[in-house]
Design a protein around this motif. Structure first.
Motif, PDB file in Angstrom:
ATOM      1  N   HIS A 103       3.722 -13.462   4.873  1.00 40.81           N
ATOM      2  CA  HIS A 103       4.230 -13.601   3.637  1.00 40.81           C
ATOM      3  C   HIS A 103       4.342 -12.600   2.630  1.00 40.81           C
ATOM      4  CE1 HIS A 103       5.594 -15.693   0.160  1.00 40.81           C
ATOM      5  NE2 HIS A 103       4.252 -15.719  -0.398  1.00 40.81           N
ATOM      6  N   VAL A 104       3.193 -11.779   2.875  1.00 41.44           N
ATOM      7  CA  VAL A 104       3.099 -10.478   2.120  1.00 41.44           C
ATOM      8  C   VAL A 104       4.214  -9.565   2.191  1.00 41.44           C
ATOM      9  CG1 VAL A 104       1.846  -8.584   1.352  1.00 41.44           C
ATOM     10  CG2 VAL A 104       0.780 -10.944   1.475  1.00 41.44           C
ATOM     11  N   MET A 105       4.328  -9.468   3.803  1.00 37.74           N
ATOM     12  CA  MET A 105       5.311  -8.380   4.243  1.00 37.74           C
ATOM     13  C   MET A 105       6.532  -8.574   3.835  1.00 37.74           C
ATOM     14  SD  MET A 105       3.816  -6.771   7.719  1.00 37.74           S
ATOM     15  CE  MET A 105       3.729  -8.181   8.536  1.00 37.74           C
ATOM     16  N   ALA A 106       7.011 -10.023   4.056  1.00 36.41           N
ATOM     17  CA  ALA A 106       8.172 -10.359   3.635  1.00 36.41           C
ATOM     18  C   ALA A 106       8.667 -10.435   2.159  1.00 36.41           C
ATOM     19  CB  ALA A 106       8.421 -11.824   4.258  1.00 36.41           C
ATOM     20  N   SER A 107       7.599 -10.664   1.140  1.00 37.66           N
ATOM     21  CA  SER A 107       7.828 -10.516  -0.033  1.00 37.66           C
ATOM     22  C   SER A 107       7.756  -9.029  -0.862  1.00 37.66           C
ATOM     23  CB  SER A 107       6.992 -11.606  -0.639  1.00 37.66           C
ATOM     24  OG  SER A 107       6.973 -12.941   0.016  1.00 37.66           O
ATOM     25  N   THR A 108       7.221  -8.177  -0.368  1.00 39.54           N
ATOM     26  CA  THR A 108       7.095  -6.697  -0.879  1.00 39.54           C
ATOM     27  C   THR A 108       7.765  -5.852  -0.201  1.00 39.54           C
ATOM     28  OG1 THR A 108       5.021  -6.471   0.380  1.00 39.54           O
ATOM     29  CG2 THR A 108       4.892  -7.668  -1.696  1.00 39.54           C
ATOM     30  N   SER A 109       7.782  -4.460  -0.783  1.00 34.40           N
ATOM     31  CA  SER A 109       8.357  -3.311  -0.292  1.00 34.40           C
ATOM     32  C   SER A 109       7.348  -2.158  -0.347  1.00 34.40           C
ATOM     33  CB  SER A 109       9.402  -3.272  -0.826  1.00 34.40           C
ATOM     34  OG  SER A 109      10.402  -1.823  -0.217  1.00 34.40           O
ATOM     35  N   SER A 110       6.934  -1.546   0.806  1.00 31.82           N
ATOM     36  CA  SER A 110       5.958  -0.385   0.502  1.00 31.82           C
ATOM     37  C   SER A 110       6.160   0.614   1.610  1.00 31.82           C
ATOM     38  CB  SER A 110       4.691  -0.883   0.753  1.00 31.82           C
ATOM     39  OG  SER A 110       4.512  -1.817   1.848  1.00 31.82           O
ATOM     40  N   GLY A 111       5.682   1.556   1.486  1.00 31.71           N
ATOM     41  CA  GLY A 111       5.774   2.735   2.547  1.00 31.71           C
ATOM     42  C   GLY A 111       5.366   2.209   4.046  1.00 31.71           C
ATOM     43  N   ALA A 112       4.150   1.453   3.816  1.00 30.94           N
ATOM     44  CA  ALA A 112       3.349   1.110   5.010  1.00 30.94           C
ATOM     45  C   ALA A 112       2.844  -0.027   4.505  1.00 30.94           C
ATOM     46  CB  ALA A 112       2.515   2.220   5.663  1.00 30.94           C
ATOM     47  N   VAL A 113       2.260  -1.047   5.573  1.00 29.87           N
ATOM     48  CA  VAL A 113       1.612  -2.198   5.499  1.00 29.87           C
ATOM     49  C   VAL A 113       0.329  -1.860   6.636  1.00 29.87           C
ATOM     50  CG1 VAL A 113       1.126  -4.431   5.831  1.00 29.87           C
ATOM     51  CG2 VAL A 113       3.170  -3.552   4.848  1.00 29.87           C
ATOM     52  N   VAL A 114      -1.072  -1.901   5.986  1.00 31.02           N
ATOM     53  CA  VAL A 114      -2.191  -1.924   7.120  1.00 31.02           C
ATOM     54  C   VAL A 114      -2.587  -3.304   6.854  1.00 31.02           C
ATOM     55  CG1 VAL A 114      -4.268  -0.853   7.679  1.00 31.02           C
ATOM     56  CG2 VAL A 114      -2.213   0.480   6.658  1.00 31.02           C
ATOM     57  N   PRO A 121       4.837   0.839  -3.826  1.00 31.36           N
ATOM     58  CA  PRO A 121       3.609   1.578  -3.334  1.00 31.36           C
ATOM     59  C   PRO A 121       3.727   2.246  -2.045  1.00 31.36           C
ATOM     60  CG  PRO A 121       3.128  -0.845  -2.789  1.00 31.36           C
ATOM     61  CD  PRO A 121       4.602  -0.571  -3.328  1.00 31.36           C
ATOM     62  N   LEU A 122       2.841   3.358  -1.829  1.00 30.18           N
ATOM     63  CA  LEU A 122       2.790   4.100  -0.785  1.00 30.18           C
ATOM     64  C   LEU A 122       2.418   3.145   0.530  1.00 30.18           C
ATOM     65  CD1 LEU A 122       3.192   6.857   0.590  1.00 30.18           C
ATOM     66  CD2 LEU A 122       0.772   7.273   0.182  1.00 30.18           C
ATOM     67  N   ALA A 123       1.517   2.405   0.459  1.00 26.95           N
ATOM     68  CA  ALA A 123       0.767   1.550   1.255  1.00 26.95           C
ATOM     69  C   ALA A 123       0.344  -0.052   0.609  1.00 26.95           C
ATOM     70  CB  ALA A 123      -0.297   1.843   2.105  1.00 26.95           C
TER      71      ALA A 123
END
Length: 246
Positions: A131-142, A117-119
């Motif tokens: 945990h979410v940031m370590a387990s997913t890949s995306s253009g950004a995290v907010v 996803p884009l974000a």
């Protein structure tokens, strides 16, 4: 999780109605889709058998709003089928599908099962966010908001994989749209160790040096490492000359 989902949907519905109203009232406040084809694409996705529960809006015509006006109502659809158009294509319109999950890991699995996803927007305590940031890949995290990163000039904005490549904003945008010219300047008195073909003697030195014990190298210090490398080069070249003389 289902009770929490109901509370979230109820708040989303209330906030939408408080801000925009519905039907003709919403039509007076909201902008329109870019062209009739865009509007019909979203309305068709809402009319198909998506299996979801309509909580707000929908594909019905709004009294007083002509079809040619390209208006799509603010719409909330709860638990549509994962293979429906709403869940397999980018919407780019005022339609929010809401999926109920039993755990954070199930939500992560759904994200990872689709294009990057884009974000990713996360509303959760810090351990869950990590945990979410370590387990997913995306253009950004907010964290704690949505879309606000696009208006922050200090953050690089862009996607990854299917959501797009490259970054814009500030120095990131400048570097993205600049052509960096690589210049390498080295003296001509010494041969470059990167040149091809590599001398067999130097190749053996590199292989021997790379296979030295890291613990042993740490005890040698910088000067010791240089001396060891020079000694290996000397020995390797002497052996190579001796073999060629034979």
């Amino acid at each position: 999780m289902r009770n929490r989902s109901k509370k979230v949907v109820a708040q989303l519905k209330k906030a939408t109605l408080d801000m925009l109203g519905e039907g003709p009232e919403a039509a007076q406040k909201m902008t329109r889709m870019i062209n009739p084809q865009a509007a019909q694409r979203i309305l068709a996705a809402l009319r198909e058998a998506h299996g979801g529960r309509l909580e707000l809006g929908g594909p019905a015509e709004v009294p007083g709003v002509a079809k040619a006006e390209r208006f799509v109502q603010p719409t909330i659809v709860v638990d549509p089928k994962k293979d429906s158009t709403l869940m397999t294509e980018e919407i780019f319109g005022p339609v929010l599908p809401v999926l109920t999950v039993s755990s954070c890991d199930e939500a992560i699995s759904i994200v990872n099962g689709k294009e990057k996803p884009l974000a990713v927007y996360v509303f959760a305590p810090s351990p869950v966010v990590d945990h979410v940031m370590a387990s997913t890949s995306s253009g950004a995290v907010v964290v704690g908001d949505v879309m606000m990163h696009k208006g922050n000039p200090e953050l690089p904005f862009g996607g990854i994989g299917g959501s797009g490549m490259g970054r814009l904003h500030g120095i990131s945008g400048f570097e993205e749209f600049s052509n960096l010219r690589a210049v390498m300047n080295r003296p001509l008195t010494m041969p470059s160790p990167m040149r091809l073909p590599v001398e067999p003697a130097l190749a053996k030195v590199a292989w021997t040096y790379a296979n030295l014990s890291p613990k042993f190298l740490r005890t040698m210090g910088r000067a010791g490492k240089v001396l060891a490398l020079l000694a290996l080069v000397f020995v390797a070249r002497r052996i190579a000359r001796w073999r060629s003389a034979i």
